[in-house]
Design a protein around this motif. Structure first.
Motif, PDB file in Angstrom:
ATOM      1  N   VAL A  52      -7.159  -5.469   3.226  1.00 15.92           N
ATOM      2  CA  VAL A  52      -7.587  -4.220   4.786  1.00 15.92           C
ATOM      3  C   VAL A  52      -6.732  -4.683   5.669  1.00 15.92           C
ATOM      4  O   VAL A  52      -6.868  -5.938   5.736  1.00 15.92           O
ATOM      5  CB  VAL A  52      -9.302  -3.913   4.147  1.00 15.92           C
ATOM      6  CG1 VAL A  52      -9.657  -3.354   3.353  1.00 15.92           C
ATOM      7  CG2 VAL A  52     -10.064  -4.927   5.238  1.00 15.92           C
ATOM      8  N   GLU A  53      -6.515  -3.904   6.869  1.00 10.14           N
ATOM      9  CA  GLU A  53      -5.843  -3.888   7.723  1.00 10.14           C
ATOM     10  C   GLU A  53      -6.962  -5.077   8.807  1.00 10.14           C
ATOM     11  O   GLU A  53      -7.950  -4.560   8.455  1.00 10.14           O
ATOM     12  CB  GLU A  53      -5.941  -2.475   8.466  1.00 10.14           C
ATOM     13  CG  GLU A  53      -4.429  -2.860   9.649  1.00 10.14           C
ATOM     14  CD  GLU A  53      -3.316  -3.019   9.173  1.00 10.14           C
ATOM     15  OE1 GLU A  53      -2.720  -3.357   9.748  1.00 10.14           O
ATOM     16  OE2 GLU A  53      -3.333  -1.521   8.184  1.00 10.14           O
ATOM     17  N   GLU A 110      -7.362  -7.647  -2.892  1.00 11.95           N
ATOM     18  CA  GLU A 110      -7.483  -6.469  -2.137  1.00 11.95           C
ATOM     19  C   GLU A 110      -6.585  -7.063  -1.003  1.00 11.95           C
ATOM     20  O   GLU A 110      -7.909  -7.592  -0.751  1.00 11.95           O
ATOM     21  CB  GLU A 110      -7.861  -5.975  -2.918  1.00 11.95           C
ATOM     22  CG  GLU A 110      -7.772  -3.636  -1.632  1.00 11.95           C
ATOM     23  CD  GLU A 110      -8.715  -2.646  -2.692  1.00 11.95           C
ATOM     24  OE1 GLU A 110      -9.822  -2.168  -1.441  1.00 11.95           O
ATOM     25  OE2 GLU A 110      -8.131  -2.322  -3.093  1.00 11.95           O
ATOM     26  N   ARG A 113       0.675  -1.140   0.249  1.00  5.57           N
ATOM     27  CA  ARG A 113       0.080   0.258   0.187  1.00  5.57           C
ATOM     28  C   ARG A 113       0.958   1.317   0.183  1.00  5.57           C
ATOM     29  O   ARG A 113       2.289   1.330   0.393  1.00  5.57           O
ATOM     30  CB  ARG A 113      -1.039   0.085   1.088  1.00  5.57           C
ATOM     31  CG  ARG A 113      -0.195  -0.348   2.535  1.00  5.57           C
ATOM     32  CD  ARG A 113      -1.320   0.206   3.834  1.00  5.57           C
ATOM     33  NE  ARG A 113      -0.626  -0.402   5.213  1.00  5.57           N
ATOM     34  CZ  ARG A 113      -1.631   0.110   5.979  1.00  5.57           C
ATOM     35  NH1 ARG A 113      -2.792  -0.116   6.218  1.00  5.57           N
ATOM     36  NH2 ARG A 113      -0.602  -0.279   7.221  1.00  5.57           N
ATOM     37  N   PRO A 162      -5.949   0.729   1.309  1.00  7.79           N
ATOM     38  CA  PRO A 162      -5.740  -1.241   1.430  1.00  7.79           C
ATOM     39  C   PRO A 162      -4.429  -1.777   0.588  1.00  7.79           C
ATOM     40  O   PRO A 162      -3.797  -0.781   0.022  1.00  7.79           O
ATOM     41  CB  PRO A 162      -7.288  -0.792   0.053  1.00  7.79           C
ATOM     42  CG  PRO A 162      -6.653   0.154  -0.791  1.00  7.79           C
ATOM     43  CD  PRO A 162      -6.503   1.482   0.013  1.00  7.79           C
TER      44      PRO A 162
END
Length: 342
Positions: free
Chosen positions: A339-340, A337, A293, A299
């Motif tokens: 995300v945290e 993709e 990222r 993301p």
């Protein structure tokens, strides 16, 4: 229904019967196409074409051989037809020597026919020995070496040495003589022997599984922490790294330190929170799905699929090939993709 009844039903127009004949063979036929073509996507296209040809030609199947043997004949010849108009798949090492790290990565070349990876998730079998053999036969070094062979030599070697067909069966499939098959096999084996390299030096069996697990944990922690010393410390002194579609490749721990530390995504210096790494398995080897990222709270987006080969001791990485193509992630069963917190 037995095979004969299924063939008769399929020839009479039954989609269901044809599916029952073909679907059990889909995995092994796909792997055969991949080894021949060096491309996951090309393998899918050619196999689909072969299935259509088989459906249309079922009325000419005389049942002197099994349906599996007949289907391999259709697939083999469809693949050979496709190779008449395709350039051989390559890696950056096929273009010349290593690049000086001070010159950076250089330019990407999307016009070149790069080799593609293959997901181990598609190499499954109820027989552990058969599954291991299948994984070995899609090893990146092996598939790359196959691309050096003329197409018919590739077919002969795969049918004889991987599928264990007799010379007579191969001759019938390729409409040639047994002497021609034996001659082609001898030449193909000689070429592959010349290409033997570091991929043959990994540990074996349980020792390899343990070494890969330890290296996977170490690799993930190092890259996610942005620890350049640990990242470089995992490599052998002569380690190589290729990153298609960049045509450049690099050799040596010192050179790779310069390359890694200079990645623009670090924003000036290696640091935590830039990379997210997921261990996986591609081409029968330890591999990593690498995400990065550019913003601290943004993301993680798919960056590269890296196939790593360990040295003989299993304690260091001898070579890496990173396929820097986000479009390959879905084909390998991976998200594009993250995300945290995922």
């Amino acid at each position: 229904m037995d095979e004969g009844a299924l063939v008769a039903a399929a020839a009479a127009g039954s989609d269901e019967a044809f599916g029952q004949l073909v679907e059990p063979l889909a995995g092994e036929l796909h792997r055969f196409c991949y080894r021949m073509l060096g491309s996951f996507h090309d393998a899918e296209d050619v196999l689909q074409d072969a299935r259509l040809k088989a459906w249309r030609a079922l009325g000419r199947f005389d049942r002197r051989a099994t349906f599996r043997t007949w289907m391999y004949r259709v697939v083999t010849n469809t693949t050979l037809d496709a190779l008449r108009t395709r350039r051989r798949r390559i890696l950056p090492q096929d273009l010349g020597g290593p690049r000086s790290p001070e010159l950076g990565l250089g330019e990407q070349h999307h016009d070149l026919p790069w080799l593609e990876p293959y997901p181990d998730a598609l190499v499954t079998s109820s027989d552990p020995a058969s599954e291991l053999e299948s994984r070995e036969s899609v090893r990146l070094a092996f598939v790359r070496a196959l691309q050096l062979l003329p197409p018919r030599q590739r077919a002969v070697l795969l049918l004889r040495d991987v599928l264990d067909w007799s010379a007579a069966e191969v001759a019938s499939t390729l409409d040639t003589s047994v002497a021609g098959v034996n001659s082609a096999l001898q030449r193909a084996r000689a070429t592959l022997e010349q290409q033997r390299g570091e991929a043959d030096d990994e540990p074996e069996g349980a020792a390899l599984d343990s070494a890969r697990a330890a290296m996977a944990d170490r690799y993930v922690r190092a890259w996610e922490a942005g620890d350049i010393d640990e990242i470089v410390g995992m490599l052998t002194e002569e380690a190589t790294h290729a990153m298609p579609p960049w045509s450049a490749w690099f050799a040596g721990r010192a050179a790779l330190r310069t390359v890694y530390a200079g990645y623009p995504v670090w924003g000036g210096r290696p640091k935590p929170g830039v990379f997210r790494i997921l261990p996986t398995s591609l081409n029968g080897a330890l591999a990593f799905a690498e995400y990065c990222r550019e913003e601290p709270r943004g993301p993680y987006r798919a960056l590269a699929l890296t196939v790593a080969t360990l040295d003989r001791s299993g304690t260091a990485i001898a070579s890496k090939v990173s396929f820097v193509r986000s479009d390959l992630f879905p084909a390998m069963g991976l998200a594009g993709e993250m995300v945290e917190g995922e």
